[in-house]
Design a protein around this motif. Structure first.
Motif, short mmCIF file in Angstrom:
data_model
loop_
_atom_site.label_atom_id
_atom_site.label_comp_id
_atom_site.label_asym_id
_atom_site.label_seq_id
_atom_site.Cartn_x
_atom_site.Cartn_y
_atom_site.Cartn_z
N HIS A 98 -9.85 -7.87 -1.46
CA HIS A 98 -9.04 -9.03 -1.86
C HIS A 98 -9.38 -10.22 -0.98
O HIS A 98 -9.49 -10.04 0.22
N PRO A 99 -9.48 -11.41 -1.52
CA PRO A 99 -9.46 -11.71 -2.95
C PRO A 99 -10.72 -11.15 -3.63
O PRO A 99 -11.73 -10.91 -2.98
N ASN A 100 -10.61 -10.96 -4.95
CA ASN A 100 -11.70 -10.37 -5.71
C ASN A 100 -12.20 -11.38 -6.72
O ASN A 100 -11.58 -11.62 -7.74
N TYR A 101 -13.38 -11.99 -6.40
CA TYR A 101 -13.96 -12.98 -7.32
C TYR A 101 -15.15 -12.41 -8.09
O TYR A 101 -15.93 -13.14 -8.66
N SER A 102 -15.31 -11.08 -8.07
CA SER A 102 -16.47 -10.49 -8.76
C SER A 102 -16.31 -10.60 -10.27
O SER A 102 -15.20 -10.81 -10.78
N ALA A 103 -17.42 -10.45 -10.97
CA ALA A 103 -17.41 -10.58 -12.43
C ALA A 103 -16.59 -9.46 -13.07
O ALA A 103 -15.78 -9.69 -13.95
N ASN A 104 -16.83 -8.24 -12.61
CA ASN A 104 -16.09 -7.12 -13.15
C ASN A 104 -14.78 -6.97 -12.41
O ASN A 104 -14.73 -6.45 -11.29
N LYS A 105 -13.71 -7.39 -13.02
CA LYS A 105 -12.42 -7.39 -12.32
C LYS A 105 -11.61 -6.14 -12.63
O LYS A 105 -10.44 -6.06 -12.29
N SER A 106 -12.25 -5.16 -13.25
CA SER A 106 -11.49 -3.97 -13.62
C SER A 106 -11.07 -3.19 -12.37
O SER A 106 -11.81 -3.09 -11.40
N ASN A 107 -9.86 -2.68 -12.41
CA ASN A 107 -9.41 -1.81 -11.32
C ASN A 107 -9.51 -0.34 -11.69
O ASN A 107 -8.96 0.52 -11.01
N LYS A 108 -10.19 -0.05 -12.79
CA LYS A 108 -10.54 1.33 -13.13
C LYS A 108 -11.57 1.82 -12.13
O LYS A 108 -12.45 1.04 -11.71
N ARG A 109 -11.51 3.07 -11.79
CA ARG A 109 -12.48 3.61 -10.85
C ARG A 109 -12.82 5.04 -11.25
O ARG A 109 -12.01 5.74 -11.87
N MET A 149 -8.94 -5.43 2.49
CA MET A 149 -9.65 -4.30 1.88
C MET A 149 -8.87 -3.01 2.17
O MET A 149 -8.24 -2.90 3.22
N TYR A 150 -8.93 -2.09 1.24
CA TYR A 150 -8.39 -0.76 1.54
C TYR A 150 -9.14 0.30 0.75
O TYR A 150 -9.70 0.03 -0.32
N THR A 151 -9.16 1.48 1.33
CA THR A 151 -9.91 2.60 0.76
C THR A 151 -9.03 3.84 0.79
O THR A 151 -8.33 4.07 1.77
N TYR A 169 -7.26 -7.52 8.69
CA TYR A 169 -8.12 -8.70 8.85
C TYR A 169 -9.16 -8.40 9.91
O TYR A 169 -8.81 -7.98 11.02
N LYS A 170 -10.41 -8.54 9.53
CA LYS A 170 -11.53 -8.26 10.44
C LYS A 170 -11.37 -6.89 11.10
O LYS A 170 -11.32 -5.88 10.40
N ASP A 171 -11.22 -6.85 12.46
CA ASP A 171 -11.18 -5.52 13.10
C ASP A 171 -9.77 -4.93 13.18
O ASP A 171 -9.58 -3.88 13.79
N VAL A 172 -8.80 -5.59 12.59
CA VAL A 172 -7.43 -5.05 12.65
C VAL A 172 -7.21 -4.15 11.43
O VAL A 172 -7.18 -4.62 10.30
N HIS A 173 -7.10 -2.87 11.70
CA HIS A 173 -6.91 -1.98 10.56
C HIS A 173 -5.62 -1.18 10.71
O HIS A 173 -4.94 -1.22 11.75
N LEU A 174 -5.30 -0.46 9.68
CA LEU A 174 -4.02 0.23 9.58
C LEU A 174 -4.31 1.40 8.66
O LEU A 174 -4.95 1.22 7.62
N GLY A 175 -3.86 2.59 9.01
CA GLY A 175 -4.12 3.67 8.07
C GLY A 175 -3.65 5.03 8.57
O GLY A 175 -3.20 5.18 9.71
N ILE A 176 -3.77 5.99 7.68
CA ILE A 176 -3.30 7.35 7.99
C ILE A 176 -4.41 8.37 7.83
O ILE A 176 -4.17 9.57 7.91
N LEU A 206 0.81 -1.21 0.00
CA LEU A 206 0.00 0.00 0.00
C LEU A 206 0.84 1.26 0.00
O LEU A 206 1.85 1.35 0.71
N GLY A 207 0.42 2.23 -0.79
CA GLY A 207 1.05 3.55 -0.76
C GLY A 207 0.21 4.49 0.07
O GLY A 207 -0.80 4.09 0.67
N SER A 208 0.62 5.73 0.11
CA SER A 208 -0.08 6.74 0.91
C SER A 208 -1.55 6.86 0.51
O SER A 208 -2.40 7.21 1.31
N PHE A 209 -1.83 6.59 -0.76
CA PHE A 209 -3.19 6.71 -1.27
C PHE A 209 -3.78 5.30 -1.46
O PHE A 209 -4.65 5.09 -2.29
N GLY A 210 -3.27 4.35 -0.68
CA GLY A 210 -3.79 2.98 -0.78
C GLY A 210 -3.29 2.30 -2.04
O GLY A 210 -2.16 1.80 -2.08
N ASP A 211 -4.11 2.39 -3.10
CA ASP A 211 -3.81 1.64 -4.32
C ASP A 211 -2.73 2.23 -5.21
O ASP A 211 -2.46 1.69 -6.28
#
Lengths: 649, 649
Positions: B532-543, B481-483, B572-579, B451-456
């Motif tokens: 992650h993992p991402n099993y959805s039909a639309n696997k695009s990482n465009k946003r 997951m990251y946002t 994982y679950k309730d363990v998060h990390l972020g700025i 992860l970078g400063s902006f996540g992805d």
């Protein structure tokens, strides 16, 4: 088959196209429409039922997009001269449905890539759908970055639809359609290949609202058949307002496209008498179902008034930026003198002014005894000398003329003129700068033509202040006063021309330009005034003016690319001369307007004021203008310290 | 005499100055104030009664402006280190009186020219007077174009005055004083030598309104003696809100200036016990009349909390723009690994996440029989391998670790670590790219720190999508997951640093930066989320995300120079990390924020929304962001096609 030539109009011919449905048989579509009299077709390139996401990606072979035939079905020149690609109108890049958005983006890119492969001159992009078009604009902007020369015409309804006949939905259309265009173009940073195709419908917005479009890059006007009325003989015709609008389109080289189903039932074999054409029907080819609409547009074009001589002369200069002259620093060339000397209207005004001044100066009872000393400062090759002598003859006043000129080349011509005309006893030629000349006597009348398009921009104030020493205390200066004017304008073409230089200097320069494709957004207002002679205590020619423009509320919002500048001069008493549009001297061609660009175009919302500042600054070797905007938002000071544009003293 | 050093604060020392009256005897003024404990004086340079237009221009000799002594009365270093020039406060360049305006302009130019001759570090410009300051700004802008290194501090009252004690007029002050500054600075195009001296008075605006100034170039805070309250012993002190504000000033290296007459009657010979100084009075030198105010400011400085270790570490990085890492395209250097491995908090969070995942994966009854396959993808020099093994030990679960690393240099260290720690039976080192590695078995748990400063922004989505093949269908990704988040900020310093490159590329680049002198104008909002993992039909990482910020109404108007970006990750679950500021993991130093600049700063009026668009775009060889603003007005799409900034795949 162009719409025909108008007398004196040597600019682009006018063409008329037709919007067609999707058809696999492109050669037939083109042939039947060209045979029907249309110059080009606006045709869908891809089957409108195609959706990339519904395609089964069978195996590793990529599926072939369902284009209307291969590139071989038409010749390269047929593709490029007669086909405008119509991008699938179902696409919606700002849909809330992500899948639909993705499909739209894929199709848009595929179709433009195909059109570009075919070397089409333009593609028609469907109108934005919702209130926002940001994602659509981003995608088009991405395409524009790598596009060949093709133009993208964004379709924009001129008036928001009361009732959308296409799909019955109208709730998304409650915005001024200009706003769509504006947001789109700002996001795409005024890209020069992004332009507009206006959809003309039966209802029209106000004149001011319409006027905005003439400063925008409108390339086509799509006129729907349901916009036409029916005349007494059953033929299609347009309302007076529509006719006026069509004339404006034609005058601005905007191509007309007929769209829709034929709604007028024309009697077979008949031909509208006003339409000046040979009916194709006689040749056995079936008459094109939209032929009567085309004929009507041709009729409108042919009945337009021929351009007056002055406008014909100026055609080649329309919207072409020129650097202002620097007549003080540089010596003008013979060609320049030649051009300006032909402006008979201007010299007639001078003659009238001198005549009035002579009558005031010398009462009838002193005609025999008085000789008026008149100095032409900046005599050039002599036109003002001639005008002054004619005024003397006309009024029967005795005149002694000094013709002062700093350009030694023009002095040669002056001498020969004096000899040729036998003016040796009347005219003394002085080869000197009026600011330095040590005159043997003082003048009753000082005549000069030192005005630029913006009045003082060729340094008339500094020159005449310098010459004031040689004028009698009660002497007269012709001109006695001049005022500059500005008004905010939309001028996409000029803005893009300035921007194409990719530097700051060109954005901080004023240009002389024959304004044509501009929208004048508010009446002009006076900026700086100078009086001559000037005996006031404060002799500074520095000026500062703050102006506040209100754009009429029925215009809607508008974009300001800069300011058009003009001048009006009082030569003497009621004899004036000028180019300010509301009081311009007719049939004069010595001055085009001046254009002050803005580094960032300013969007002015309906009802919010535009606050502008202009400064005239004077240094020891140069004079320059600075300008800025502080409302609706603040721009940097333009041309600080005259860093980009100045006039040398 | 600086205010003293705080523990761990190695940034600029804090100085305190004093505003003085005009005095011919500059050496005396300086000596007495320095002896009184002040570091510098803010002193008028010219007799305030002087008006150029009233001078008789006697003969050809130019008159000598009435400056306070010649340049020789002080040494060059005294002038430059101890004197800030105070420009005559009577000047008004936006006066309706043209003569007064002219006088003001002459004096302003004379004084700044003199100050610049003396090599002063700064001049204090008087506050604008009326609602408009355009002509004042134009003139200052002209001066700035040719100025040496001197700073110009524009004096701005922090709060509009209810009752102006100077001249009793208050009607002209009914505007938010920030608007003065904003108009002035926009006209001067954010000139880096134009900064602010804030006048602090007894009444303070709201916290949000105050907050804006910490993103602006405030260099000095002028505290008036009538702002001070009186404590129980008769000494000056400040209200709690003022104390908090002063602490913020001191923390932002803003110099304090005491201004006004002494208003507290201090008993002779006494010394405020809380003020930690030696009273100069004992030396026989008379105590400076404003000494007790200075002492109080020193006391405030010294009682500030010492900086925590993390902030001390980050001091040197404050507001310093860095290019983001490209760990996928480039190989990181040992030094970089070294720094990041020290972030113990981060690895503790990973350890907690792995431990929880192990407990979920292997029920207590299967501990003896089950071995969990864990793959660290992007293992670097091994910190996540260590954290994972510690989690296994802590939970008593059996673990088989694959450490996959594409940087061959880091793999060397990994091998030696395994040997050193005796992990040969537990850890398999794989020298390969996770997107290509042909794994011998599939993983239960995939652990990564991409992860970078902006996540992805360091392409974690693309890497983990590529590695998903080697994860079991029911496997776990840590992070799961990251946002990313953004918020609009005022950041004059960052904007000017970007602008100093004078190109488009730097305006379309995102920077990693320790934000300090910024004003956060609205709470941050989520932008892009990846699972992650991402099993959805639309696997695009465009946003594509459209955001709408509302700046609190008590802030007033503000300028947005760009967007601060952050991330929050669920490991994982309730363990998060972020700025993300509102939920940042404390005491972590691996990530600074990211900063997306705007090519043109956007002024947002109180109550009008800020509409922003962010796109994550993916090509075959790179990923990039585009961004733009469409309200209050529309900016061009930034970084179209990733032309300026992109991350290589």
């Amino acid at each position: 088959m162009p719409l025909g030539q108008r007398v004196g109009d040597k600019s682009d011919s006018r063409y008329c196209g037709v919007e067609t449905e999707f058809d696999d048989d492109m050669p037939h579509v083109l042939a039947s429409n060209v045979a029907g009299g249309f110059d080009f077709i606006v045709a869908p390139l891809m089957d409108p039922t195609y959706r990339p996401s519904l395609e089964s990606s069978g195996g590793c072979g990529a599926s072939v997009p369902p284009f209307a035939g291969s590139d071989l079905v038409l010749s390269p020149s047929q593709w490029s001269c007669h086909v405008v690609g119509k991008i699938s109108s179902w696409i919606d890049l700002d849909s809330d449905d992500e899948g639909f958005r993705m499909d739209s983006e894929i199709v848009l890119k595929q179709e433009i890539s195909w059109a570009s492969h075919l070397s089409l001159q333009a593609c028609l992009l469907p109108a934005p759908r919702g209130a926002s078009c940001s994602n659509y604009a981003r995608c088009v902007n991405e395409i524009l970055q790598t596009l060949n020369n093709m133009q993208l015409w964004l379709r924009i309804p001129l008036q928001k639809l009361e009732d959308n006949p296409m799909d019955g939905s109208s709730d998304c259309l409650n915005v001024d359609s200009w706003e769509w265009w504006n947001e789109f173009r700002l996001l795409c940073e005024h890209h020069s290949q992004l332009s507009i195709a206006l959809d003309i419908l039966s209802s029209l917005p106000s004149g001011n609202s319409l006027g905005r479009w003439f400063g925008e890059p409108v390339k086509a006007a799509i006129v729907h058949t349901n916009t036409f009325l029916t005349n007494a003989r059953g033929y299609p015709c347009l309302s007076k307002r529509h006719q006026k609008l069509m004339a404006l389109f034609l005058n601005h080289s905007i191509q007309v496209v007929i769209s829709g189903k034929p709604l007028h039932d024309i009697p077979v074999g008949s031909s509208e008498p006003t339409a000046n054409h040979i009916d194709n029907n006689v040749e056995g080819i079936p008459r094109h179902p939209l032929r009567s609409y085309l004929d009507y547009v041709g009729y409108l074009y042919q009945k337009m008034e021929p351009l007056p001589e002055q406008e014909r002369f100026e055609l080649g200069y329309r919207d072409f930026l020129q650097s202002p002259l620097q007549p003080l620093m540089d010596n003008l060339e013979a060609q320049t003198y030649e051009t300006f000397e032909k402006d008979t209207v201007k010299y007639l005004q001078y003659q009238r002014a001198v005549a009035k001044a002579l009558l005031d100066r010398v009462p009838d009872e002193q005609v025999a005894t008085s000789t008026v000393v008149l100095m032409v400062v900046g005599a050039g090759r002599g036109p003002l000398v001639r005008a002054s002598l004619q005024a003397a003859e006309e009024t029967g006043r005795k005149l002694k003329v000094y013709a002062v000129e700093k350009n030694p080349n023009a002095v040669v011509t002056l001498h020969s003129l004096v000899k040729l005309e036998g003016w040796e006893n009347l005219v003394t030629v002085v080869s000197n700068d009026m600011r330095c000349w040590d005159a043997p006597e003082r003048a009753d009348i000082l005549v000069s033509e030192l005005l630029g398009s913006f009045g003082d921009n060729e340094l008339s104030p500094e020159c005449l202040d310098g010459a004031q020493r040689i004028l009698k205390q009660d002497g007269i200066s012709i001109p006695s006063m001049y005022t500059s004017f500005i008004q905010p304008v939309t001028a996409s073409k000029l803005y893009n021309d300035v921007k194409s230089h990719k530097d700051l200097v060109h954005f901080e320069t004023a240009y002389v330009v024959k304004l044509h494709s501009v929208a004048r957004l508010a009446p002009s207002q006076p900026v700086f005034t100078f009086n001559h002679p000037n005996y006031s205590a404060n002799k500074s020619n520095k000026r500062y003016k703050k102006l506040r423009f209100e754009i009429p509320s029925d215009t809607g919002s508008a974009i300001v690319h800069g300011f058009a500048g003009y001048f009006d001069a009082t030569l003497y008493k009621d004899v004036h001369l000028g180019i300010e549009p509301s009081m311009a001297t007719p049939n004069m061609f010595s001055w085009f307007a001046i254009f002050f660009p803005l580094r960032t175009p300013v969007c002015v919302r309906s009802g919010s004021p535009l606050e502008v500042h202009f400064w005239r600054c004077c240094g020891s070797t140069k004079v320059w203008y600075e300008w800025s905007v502080t409302s609706p938002y603040t721009l940097p000071i333009h041309n600080s310290n005259g860093r980009s544009y100045w006039v040398g003293l």
